[in-house]
Design a protein around this motif. Sequence first.
Motif, mmCIF file in Angstrom:
data_model
loop_
_atom_site.group_PDB
_atom_site.id
_atom_site.type_symbol
_atom_site.label_atom_id
_atom_site.label_comp_id
_atom_site.label_asym_id
_atom_site.label_seq_id
_atom_site.Cartn_x
_atom_site.Cartn_y
_atom_site.Cartn_z
ATOM 1 N N LYS A 8 0.957 4.126 -2.863
ATOM 2 C CA LYS A 8 0.771 5.546 -2.543
ATOM 3 C C LYS A 8 1.957 6.365 -3.042
ATOM 4 N N GLU B 153 0.837 -1.206 0.000
ATOM 5 C CA GLU B 153 0.000 0.000 0.000
ATOM 6 C C GLU B 153 0.871 1.254 0.000
ATOM 7 N N GLU C 101 1.480 6.790 -6.745
ATOM 8 C CA GLU C 101 0.427 7.783 -6.981
ATOM 9 C C GLU C 101 0.965 9.191 -6.734
ATOM 10 N N TRP C 102 1.718 9.363 -5.653
ATOM 11 C CA TRP C 102 2.273 10.672 -5.308
ATOM 12 C C TRP C 102 3.236 11.132 -6.408
#
Length: 56
Positions: A18, A14, A21-22
């Motif tokens: 993230k 996860e 995505e960032w």
Amino acid sequence: MNDEDHVLLSGKLEGQLKAVEWAHEQKKILDDKSRRIADALMEKMTPLIMKNSVQK
């Protein structure tokens, strides 16, 4: 593998997702800033370039 190990691995995945995505969001922001800077420069410089090319 017990449940605790599974949760730890999921947490890491996860976190990696993230981070990806960032990074994508950061790239979008930088691309947008670069595009706005390029547009502003073109708007300012085009008349000067055109003026100089006509004078030559």
